[in-house]
Design a protein around this motif. Structure first.
Motif, PDB file in Angstrom:
ATOM      1  N   VAL A   1      49.332  36.168  48.562  1.00 45.21           N
ATOM      2  CA  VAL A   1      50.068  37.402  48.336  1.00 45.21           C
ATOM      3  C   VAL A   1      49.541  38.461  49.279  1.00 45.21           C
ATOM      4  N   VAL A   2      50.435  39.109  50.010  1.00 46.16           N
ATOM      5  CA  VAL A   2      50.020  40.173  50.904  1.00 46.16           C
ATOM      6  C   VAL A   2      49.601  41.366  50.080  1.00 46.16           C
ATOM      7  N   ALA A   3      48.416  41.931  50.396  1.00 52.87           N
ATOM      8  CA  ALA A   3      47.896  43.040  49.623  1.00 52.87           C
ATOM      9  C   ALA A   3      48.775  44.257  49.788  1.00 52.87           C
ATOM     10  N   ALA A   4      48.934  44.994  48.687  1.00 55.37           N
ATOM     11  CA  ALA A   4      49.680  46.241  48.696  1.00 55.37           C
ATOM     12  C   ALA A   4      49.003  47.175  47.737  1.00 55.37           C
ATOM     13  N   VAL A   5      49.438  48.433  47.716  1.00 50.37           N
ATOM     14  CA  VAL A   5      48.796  49.397  46.838  1.00 50.37           C
ATOM     15  C   VAL A   5      48.870  48.926  45.402  1.00 50.37           C
ATOM     16  N   ALA A   6      50.034  48.433  44.997  1.00 58.71           N
ATOM     17  CA  ALA A   6      50.161  47.955  43.622  1.00 58.71           C
ATOM     18  C   ALA A   6      49.234  46.792  43.373  1.00 58.71           C
ATOM     19  N   THR A   7      49.055  45.940  44.395  1.00 57.87           N
ATOM     20  CA  THR A   7      48.137  44.814  44.260  1.00 57.87           C
ATOM     21  C   THR A   7      46.726  45.318  44.047  1.00 57.87           C
ATOM     22  N   ALA A   8      46.327  46.311  44.792  1.00 58.91           N
ATOM     23  CA  ALA A   8      44.970  46.832  44.662  1.00 58.91           C
ATOM     24  C   ALA A   8      44.741  47.377  43.272  1.00 58.91           C
ATOM     25  N   LEU A   9      45.728  48.099  42.737  1.00 56.60           N
ATOM     26  CA  LEU A   9      45.519  48.724  41.444  1.00 56.60           C
ATOM     27  C   LEU A   9      45.491  47.710  40.318  1.00 56.60           C
ATOM     28  N   SER A  10      46.166  46.564  40.515  1.00 53.64           N
ATOM     29  CA  SER A  10      46.157  45.548  39.470  1.00 53.64           C
ATOM     30  C   SER A  10      45.144  44.459  39.755  1.00 53.64           C
ATOM     31  N   LEU A  11      44.501  44.554  40.925  1.00 51.98           N
ATOM     32  CA  LEU A  11      43.518  43.565  41.377  1.00 51.98           C
ATOM     33  C   LEU A  11      44.071  42.154  41.363  1.00 51.98           C
ATOM     34  N   VAL A  12      45.208  41.984  41.998  1.00 50.67           N
ATOM     35  CA  VAL A  12      45.657  40.642  42.307  1.00 50.67           C
ATOM     36  C   VAL A  12      44.956  40.274  43.597  1.00 50.67           C
ATOM     37  N   ALA A  13      44.106  39.251  43.552  1.00 45.04           N
ATOM     38  CA  ALA A  13      43.312  38.929  44.742  1.00 45.04           C
ATOM     39  C   ALA A  13      44.223  38.606  45.906  1.00 45.04           C
TER      40      ALA A  13
ATOM     41  N   ASN B   1      39.871  50.523  36.511  1.00 43.56           N
ATOM     42  CA  ASN B   1      40.420  49.283  37.039  1.00 43.56           C
ATOM     43  C   ASN B   1      39.384  48.171  36.929  1.00 43.56           C
ATOM     44  N   LYS B   2      39.837  46.954  36.661  1.00 47.28           N
ATOM     45  CA  LYS B   2      38.890  45.852  36.461  1.00 47.28           C
ATOM     46  C   LYS B   2      38.114  45.502  37.731  1.00 47.28           C
ATOM     47  N   LEU B   3      38.561  46.007  38.862  1.00 48.32           N
ATOM     48  CA  LEU B   3      37.802  45.808  40.098  1.00 48.32           C
ATOM     49  C   LEU B   3      36.383  46.340  39.972  1.00 48.32           C
ATOM     50  N   TRP B   4      36.200  47.376  39.174  1.00 51.90           N
ATOM     51  CA  TRP B   4      34.893  48.030  39.058  1.00 51.90           C
ATOM     52  C   TRP B   4      34.087  47.539  37.855  1.00 51.90           C
ATOM     53  N   HIS B   5      34.574  46.503  37.198  1.00 49.71           N
ATOM     54  CA  HIS B   5      33.909  46.021  35.982  1.00 49.71           C
ATOM     55  C   HIS B   5      33.729  44.510  36.047  1.00 49.71           C
ATOM     56  N   LYS B   6      33.092  43.964  35.052  1.00 47.44           N
ATOM     57  CA  LYS B   6      32.807  42.528  35.051  1.00 47.44           C
ATOM     58  C   LYS B   6      34.101  41.739  35.023  1.00 47.44           C
ATOM     59  N   PRO B   7      34.088  40.564  35.668  1.00 50.84           N
ATOM     60  CA  PRO B   7      32.975  39.896  36.345  1.00 50.84           C
ATOM     61  C   PRO B   7      32.648  40.539  37.690  1.00 50.84           C
ATOM     62  N   LEU B   8      31.346  40.713  37.943  1.00 50.53           N
ATOM     63  CA  LEU B   8      30.874  41.335  39.174  1.00 50.53           C
ATOM     64  C   LEU B   8      30.619  40.265  40.232  1.00 50.53           C
ATOM     65  N   PRO B   9      30.884  40.560  41.493  1.00 51.48           N
ATOM     66  CA  PRO B   9      30.837  39.513  42.519  1.00 51.48           C
ATOM     67  C   PRO B   9      29.467  38.884  42.722  1.00 51.48           C
TER      68      PRO B   9
ATOM     69  N   PHE C   1      35.569  31.898  40.368  1.00 48.19           N
ATOM     70  CA  PHE C   1      36.623  32.214  41.333  1.00 48.19           C
ATOM     71  C   PHE C   1      37.437  33.427  40.894  1.00 48.19           C
ATOM     72  N   ALA C   2      36.784  34.369  40.239  1.00 48.77           N
ATOM     73  CA  ALA C   2      37.443  35.597  39.815  1.00 48.77           C
ATOM     74  C   ALA C   2      37.886  36.407  41.025  1.00 48.77           C
ATOM     75  N   GLY C   3      38.956  37.188  40.853  1.00 46.95           N
ATOM     76  CA  GLY C   3      39.464  37.988  41.956  1.00 46.95           C
ATOM     77  C   GLY C   3      38.438  38.923  42.546  1.00 46.95           C
ATOM     78  N   SER C   4      37.524  39.440  41.709  1.00 45.93           N
ATOM     79  CA  SER C   4      36.514  40.376  42.213  1.00 45.93           C
ATOM     80  C   SER C   4      35.567  39.716  43.200  1.00 45.93           C
ATOM     81  N   VAL C   5      35.332  38.417  43.050  1.00 43.15           N
ATOM     82  CA  VAL C   5      34.454  37.702  43.981  1.00 43.15           C
ATOM     83  C   VAL C   5      35.035  37.772  45.396  1.00 43.15           C
ATOM     84  N   TYR C   6      36.348  37.719  45.480  1.00 42.95           N
ATOM     85  CA  TYR C   6      37.033  37.774  46.759  1.00 42.95           C
ATOM     86  C   TYR C   6      37.201  39.224  47.227  1.00 42.95           C
ATOM     87  N   THR C   7      37.863  40.045  46.381  1.00 40.61           N
ATOM     88  CA  THR C   7      38.233  41.387  46.809  1.00 40.61           C
ATOM     89  C   THR C   7      37.025  42.317  46.893  1.00 40.61           C
TER      90      THR C   7
END
Length: 495
Positions: free
Chosen positions: A8-20, A398-406, A415-421
């Protein structure tokens, strides 16, 4: 490692929902207070001492103590080479197999373990002598007829037969040996090699491989590494032999069996072999783009660490791609350029430089994801800073800033999205702190210093501080191990 499909190509909405973006550990544990990440270990100084009698032989450990997979790997020996032979019939999924392992004892061994979840074992020999064996869970426990001295090289042969099947894990999904409609494919991250051959199944013990596969005539076999001579056919069955001489972690070995459209060429001295399942259309994009990506990556990350490149497109039904060594496997169709960049970047980050402990999975995925950002930036696409800023704009809840932490996602969130993003954001924050000159120096020194070995987050911290002369512990701690939105680093000019 695993890139969940479709990309999935990253977009602002993607960032806010943390779709890796392109779906796709040991490091030091989370650090609190003023504590620093543990420094790379160094052997203590020793002085000459009187010779002592050899220590008595004792059992090798049943695991290497990995933070997330404590039973993975085994202690007491170093696997040097695997010679694997499979006679496989897709219709019944039955195999007649032999694994010959050359290893070196790192202690006196009264017995040792191999990781193996495969079919029934028929016999085991050690240096040609029958050995006693038993099975407990994923462990094949071998007791040689006589103890093995510390430092001794020895040869283990395991013969087994029955139906091969993969591993089904509630959190991690399906992996290992994966039967397909016309054959099978191997995608073993993190510990799935044990599903089809007895191994020291942890990235900390790399070895070379020779793989001999016999299948019904009309099917094609591919594997990691390079083919050795032409196929041979006898009695309606065809045999292929592949070898890989460079040190290889067990989870990175692949075998693919089926009906494929295969392309071969040479690209700047590298053998390029790609294969696309006959069910999918491909006009050469995978083959050409893989060569283009590797050529670019070699200029950014340092010399390519292996002797061949390529890729395999298969209908595995797992929904992810995997950076199997030299020849990634792409499930479900010909991949995008971004996904090829991700998987081929892993040849440096994850394959050549592997995590010493699975807790450090971000060293694989953060750098491979950031490679996508760099590719876009250097090929007329979005600048890495713009992408970073878009993700950083995500609100505090946003869950990007919370567990699971990379830096310590947990076994079930490997393989959580945060590990990648957030892992890629950590790499970019490091780039901001170092400036482009030191940052791109770091990339090449990292892949050179730890080539064909393993490393930890603390090793990256130490190298980055050595190159930059800066205290980077707070950056690593806040981006990898601490909940909440990290502060932006003080950027050095050059971005």
């Amino acid at each position: 490692m695993r890139v969940t499909l479709p990309v999935v190509v990253a977009a602002v909405a993607t960032a806010l929902s943390l779709v890796a973006p392109a779906a796709v550990a040991g490091a030091a544990p989370p650090v609190t207070g003023s504590a620093r990440l543990a420094a790379p270990s160094a052997a203590p100084a020793t002085s000459a001492a009187p010779a002592t009698p050899a220590a008595p032989a004792t059992p090798g450990a049943a695991g290497v103590g990995d933070s997330y997979f404590p039973n993975a790997g085994n202690g007491g020996y170093d696997a040097l080479h695997y010679d694997l032979a499979f006679d496989y019939t897709p219709g019944t999924r039955a195999v007649e197999a032999t694994a010959v392992i050359r290893a070196k004892a790192t202690q006196g061994l009264s017995r040792f373990n191999l990781d193996f979840d495969g079919p029934a074992v028929k016999r085991v020999t050690v240096d040609g002598r029958a050995a006693a064996f038993r099975r407990e869970g994923q462990e094949l426990i071998v007791t040689p007829s006589r103890p093995l001295g510390n430092g001794r090289e020895f040869r283990v042969e395991v013969a087994y037969s029955g139906a091969l099947k993969g591993i089904h894990d509630k959190a991690l999904g399906r992996y290992g040996w994966l039967p397909t409609s016309d054959g099978a494919v191997v995608m073993s991250e993190p510990d799935g090699a044990r599903s089809f051959f007895p191994a020291n199944d942890h990235p900390g013990d790399k070895a070379s491989y020779r793989v001999r596969v016999t299948v019904p005539k009309g099917l094609t076999v591919l594997a990691s590494g390079e083919p050795q001579g032409p196929e041979s056919t006898r009695g309606g069955r065809t045999t292929s032999v592949w070898t890989i001489d460079e040190p290889t972690a067990s989870y990175l070995l692949t075998i693919a069996i089926g009906k494929f459209k295969v392309k071969r060429s040479r690209s700047k001295g590298l053998l390029n072999i790609t294969a696309v399942d006959a069910a999918f259309a491909d006009e050469g994009g995978l083959h050409a783009r893989t060569a283009q990506v590797v050529d670019w990556a070699g200029k950014v990350f340092g010399p390519y660490p292996y002797s061949s490149i390529g890729g395999i497109v298969e209908a595995a039904g797992v929904g992810y791609a995997l950076e199997t060594q030299t020849r990634p496997v792409y499930d479900g169709g010909v991949p995008s350029t971004s996904l090829i960049v991700h998987e081929m970047a892993h040849q440096w980050f994850g394959n050549s430089v592997s995590p010493a402990d699975w807790r450090d999975i971000w060293l694989n995925e953060g750098f491979a994801t950031y490679a996508e950002w760099l590719w876009a930036e250097q090929h007329g696409g979005e600048r890495a800073q713009v992408r970073f800023d878009r993700y950083y704009a995500a609100p505090d809840d946003n869950k990007l800033w919370h567990k699971p932490l990379p830096g310590d996602p947990g076994r079930d969130e490997l393989f959580a999205g945060s590990v990648y993003t957030r892992g890629a954001m950590t790499v970019h924050a490091l780039r901001m702190a170092l400036g482009d000159g030191d940052f791109f120096t770091l990339l090449k020194q990292w892949t050179s210093k730890h080539a064909h070995g393993v490393a930890r987050t603390a090793d990256l911290l130490a190298l980055a501080e050595q190159i930059s002369g800066r205290d980077l512990d707070p950056l690593f701690r806040s981006w990898l191990y601490t909940e909440g939105k990290p502060s932006l680093p003080e950027a050095r000019p050059s971005m």
